[in-house]
Design an enzyme around this catalytic site. Structure first.
Site, PDB file in Angstrom:
ATOM      1  CG  ASP A 455      -2.137  -0.574   0.892  1.00 61.31           C
ATOM      2  OD1 ASP A 455      -2.635  -0.799  -0.216  1.00 61.31           O
ATOM      3  OD2 ASP A 455      -2.961  -0.937   2.095  1.00 61.31           O
ATOM      4  CB  VAL A 456       3.840   2.265   2.175  1.00 61.67           C
ATOM      5  CG1 VAL A 456       4.549   3.383   2.115  1.00 61.67           C
ATOM      6  CG2 VAL A 456       2.989   2.372   3.492  1.00 61.67           C
TER       7      VAL A 456
END
Length: 606
Positions: A455-456
Site C-alpha cells: 500500500d505504501v
C-alpha cells in the site's frame, strides 16, 4: 529543455531504484547541452536528518520502527528480509528529482533535493506512528467499547498472522471487505456465525494493527479442509483467496507505471468553445517556502491507503489536493484511535486536504467530479476495475475535454488477472508478487507482512507516475493517463533467488533492558563479537545470544564501539520517536492541528 540530473548517493539499492525510475519517467525529454547548462542534484543518505549512526538497511529498520511493526504478529521485532526502506528512499529520490524538473520548467529556482533511507522508513510507519501517539495522548479505550482498536500489546504473541494452513499443507491468504461474505465463507466450512463473528474484527483491523489474532478454532477448521475446499467456499461467497508460494521471485515484472499520452492539445481554444482549457497556474507560492508543485491542483477520489498516500505525497511537494468524499464523509474518518474528532490513521494521510462531498451514484455528483477535474492539473482515483468507465469518469471521458489533465489510476493488480481480479488489497498483492515469501527467512513459513508494505510503496509509485506525466506535460503540453498498481510497486523490491538462511545474529538480540541489532561487520564476523564476551571461547550461537541478556543496551553499544563494531538499539515503542532528540528534525511531535505525531516531509529542497 530539461537540465541534466547528477546523482551523488551512498545507499546502493536506493540509488539503483532512483536511477531506474528516472530512466523510466521521461526518457524522451530533451536535455540541456552546451556551455552554462544547469545541473539538478539529488542525494540519498542513510540517516539524513536523523542524528544517529545508521550504516545499513537493517540499522534503519531497527531505529525507525520497521522491525517493530513487521514483527508484531510473530512475537517481537524482526527485520524484513528485503531492502524495503531503501526501495522507498529510492522512489522518494526519484520523486524529488522529477519534481525538480517540473519546478524548473515552471520557473521555480530549485536545483537540489536530499532524502534518506531513514526518512523513507519513517514515512512507511507514519500511520502506525499516528495511531500510537494518538492513543498515547487520549488514553486507552474503555474495555468493551464498540470497535475498540486492538493494541499490539493486547494480542497473543503467537498466531498473529492472517495466513491459514490447510489439510494438504497449503498456505492461503483470504480477503474480503464484506462481513456478510466473511460469515458465509466460514459457514460453508461448518463454522457457526458467532464464532465467525469473533474473527471478523481482528481480521478487519489487521491493516491498522499489523496483527491478526484470529480465534484458534477458525485456524483449526481451515487445517481440516483442503485447498480445493477453501477455494470452493471462497468462490461461492465472493471472498478472494490466493495460495502463498515459497518462491520470492515476482510472478510478473510489470513496469512501475504505464504512461499513455492523451490527445494533442488544441492549438486554438476558441475553435472549441465547449472545451475546458484552464490557463496555466502561477508557480509563485501565496505564502511559505517554495515547493516544486506550488500552484498545481490535484483532485482525488480515493480511499484506504494507496490512493490517499499518493495524494499526500503530491501535497507535501506543494500541490493543493482536494478530496472527493461521499455524502457524510469517508467512513474511514471515524475508525479508532481518534486524534480529536478524526481517525489518526486517516489524518496521517489526509490532513490538509479540503473536501468536496459528492454522491457518485447520482448524476449531480458525477457532474461535480467533472467540474472539479476540469479545473485540475491531476485527477487521481483508486476505484475498483471498471468503476470509472461505469461512472463515465474514465480517462477517455475526461481527457478529450481537458487535454492537459494528468489522469491517474492506482489499482491493485492492473491487468495481471484479466477482467476478474481478486480484491486489490495489500496482502494479496504481497502474495501474488512473491513479496510474502521474500520478506521472511527460510525458518519462517512464507506469509505477507501485516505491515502494509505494498500500500505504501504503491502510493509512492503512483505519485511518481503522476510526476513523470507532469514533467512530460511541461515539455509537450499534453496530459496523460497514468496506470500503476500494488503489484507493479512490489516488483520494484529486489530479492534473491532463494529465501535467506539466518543465524541468531541476524535477529535482534535481547539485552538486559531492551533489544539490540548488530551492525554489518559484527553480523559478518561472529568471532569479533565473541571476543567481547568476557573472554569466552568458542560457543554455540544460542549461548552467545544468552550472554547478551546480562548487560544493558547502552553497555553493549559502548563495548561494541570500542571494538570498532556498530550496533543499533531496536525501537520497540513507536511513541518514543516523537520525544527522541535524535529524531527531532525528522518527526513532528503531536500538535493541536493533528493530535498525533507525524514524519516531516521526506525531502529537503534548495
Amino acid at each position: 529543455m530539461t537540465p541534466r540530473l547528477r546523482a551523488a548517493v551512498r545507499p546502493a539499492v536506493a540509488a539503483a531504484i532512483a536511477g531506474r525510475l528516472l530512466r523510466h519517467a521521461v526518457p524522451d525529454l530533451p536535455e540541456m547541452s552546451g556551455p552554462g547548462r544547469e545541473t539538478l542534484r539529488y542525494t540519498v543518505a542513510w540517516a539524513g536528518p536523523v542524528d544517529a549512526d545508521l550504516p545499513d538497511e537493517r540499522a534503519v529498520q531497527a531505529a525507525c520502527g520497521l522491525m517493530q511493526v513487521h514483527g508484531r504478529a510473530t512475537g517481537g521485532p524482526l527485520p524484513l528480509a528485503v531492502d524495503y526502506a531503501s526501495v522507498v528512499a529510492g522512489v522518494l529520490a526519484a520523486q524529488g528529482a522529477t519534481a525538480l524538473r517540473v519546478a524548473r520548467a515552471r520557473g521555480l529556482g530549485l536545483r537540489e533535493v536530499r532524502t534518506s533511507v531513514a526518512q523513507g522508513a519513517l514515512l512507511a510507519v507514519g500511520q502506525y506512528l499516528a495511531a500510537e501517539t494518538a492513543r498515547d495522548n487520549s488514553g486507552s479505550p474503555e474495555p468493551g467499547a464498540p470497535h475498540a482498536p486492538v493494541a499490539a500489546s493486547d494480542v497473543p504473541q503467537a498466531g498473529g498472522l492472517a495466513t491459514l494452513e490447510t489439510a494438504d499443507d497449503a498456505r492461503v491468504e483470504v480477503e474480503t471487505l464484506d462481513p456478510l461474505a466473511w460469515r458465509e465463507f466460514w459457514a460453508r466450512l461448518g463454522v457457526a456465525p458467532a464464532l465467525a463473528g469473533r474473527g471478523w474484527l481482528p481480521f478487519q483491523q489487521r491493516f491498522a494493527t499489523a496483527v491478526c489474532p484470529l480465534p484458534d478454532e477458525l485456524r483449526q477448521v481451515a487445517r481440516r479442509r483442503t485447498l480445493a475446499e477453501l477455494r470452493a467456499a471462497a468462490h461461492h461467497t465472493g471472498v478472494s483467496l490466493l495460495a502463498v508460494g515459497s518462491d520470492p521471485a515476482p510472478a510478473v515484472r510489470p513496469a512501475p507505471w504505464c504512461l499513455t499520452p492523451g490527445p494533442a492539445p488544441f492549438p486554438d481554444a476558441r475553435a472549441h468553445p465547449d472545451t475546458a482549457v484552464p490557463s496555466p497556474r502561477p508557480a509563485a507560492p501565496v505564502s511559505g517556502a517554495v515547493l516544486p508543485l506550488t500552484g498545481l491542483r490535484v483532485v482525488e477520489s480515493t480511499r484506504r491507503v494507496q490512493g490517499p498516500l499518493a495524494g499526500h505525497v503530491l501535497r507535501m511537494l506543494g500541490a493543493e489536493v482536494v478530496r472527493i468524499e461521499p455524502p457524510g464523509g469517508d467512513p474511514m474518518r471515524w475508525l479508532p484511535p481518534l486524534a480529536g474528532d478524526c481517525s489518526a490513521r486517516f489524518s496521517a494521510l489526509n490532513a490538509g486536504k479540503p473536501v468536496v462531498e459528492a454522491d457518485l451514484t447520482a448524476g449531480q455528483g458525477r457532474d461535480t467530479v467533472r467540474a472539479l477535474a476540469a479545473e485540475a492539473d491531476v485527477f487521481l482515483h483508486n476505484w475498483a476495475p471498471g468503476k470509472a468507465a461505469g461512472l463515465g469518469l474514465d480517462a477517455s471521458d475526461l481527457l478529450p475535454g481537458h487535454p492537459a489533465l494528468v489522469y491517474a489510476w492506482a489499482s491493485g493488480f492492473g491487468d495481471a488477472f484479466g477482467g476478474r481480479p481478486p480484491l486489490g488489497t495489500d496482502y494479496l498483492a504481497q502474495v501474488h508478487s512473491g513479496l510474502a515469501a521474500a520478506v521472511r527467512p527460510t525458518d519462517q513459513p512464507p506469509a505477507p507482512s501485516l505491515m502494509t508494505l505494498t500500500d505504501v510503496l504503491g502510493g509512492l509509485v503512483c505519485a511518481q507516475g503522476v510526476l513523470a506525466a507532469l514533467a512530460a506535460r511541461e515539455a509537450t503540453g499534453r496530459g496523460s493517463r497514468v496506470d500503476s498498481s500494488l503489484v507493479s510497486a512490489a516488483a520494484l523490491v529486489p530479492r534473491p533467488a532463494h529465501r535467506p538462511r539466518w543465524t541468531a545474529l541476524d535477529r535482534p538480540l535481547r539485552t538486559a533492558d531492551g533489544q539490540l541489532y548488530l551492525g554489518p561487520e559484527a553480523r559478518a564476523c561472529p568471532e569479533a563479537v565473541l571476543r567481547l564476551l568476557d573472554g569466552a571461547g568458542p560457543m554455540a550461537t544460542e549461548d552467545l545470544t544468552a550472554r547478551f541478556a546480562r548487560r544493558t543496551t547502552e553497555e553493549w553499544t559502548a563495548r561494541l564501539a570500542e571494538a570498532g563494531l556498530t550496533a543499533t538499539p531496536v525501537l520497540t515503542d513507536l511513541t518514543a520517536l516523537a520525544h527522541d532528540p535524535a529524531f527531532r528534525a525528522a518527526v513532528a511531535p503531536p500538535d493541536p492541528s493533528t493530535g498525533h505525531a507525524r514524519p516531516y516531509a521526506p525531502w529537503e529542497f534548495a
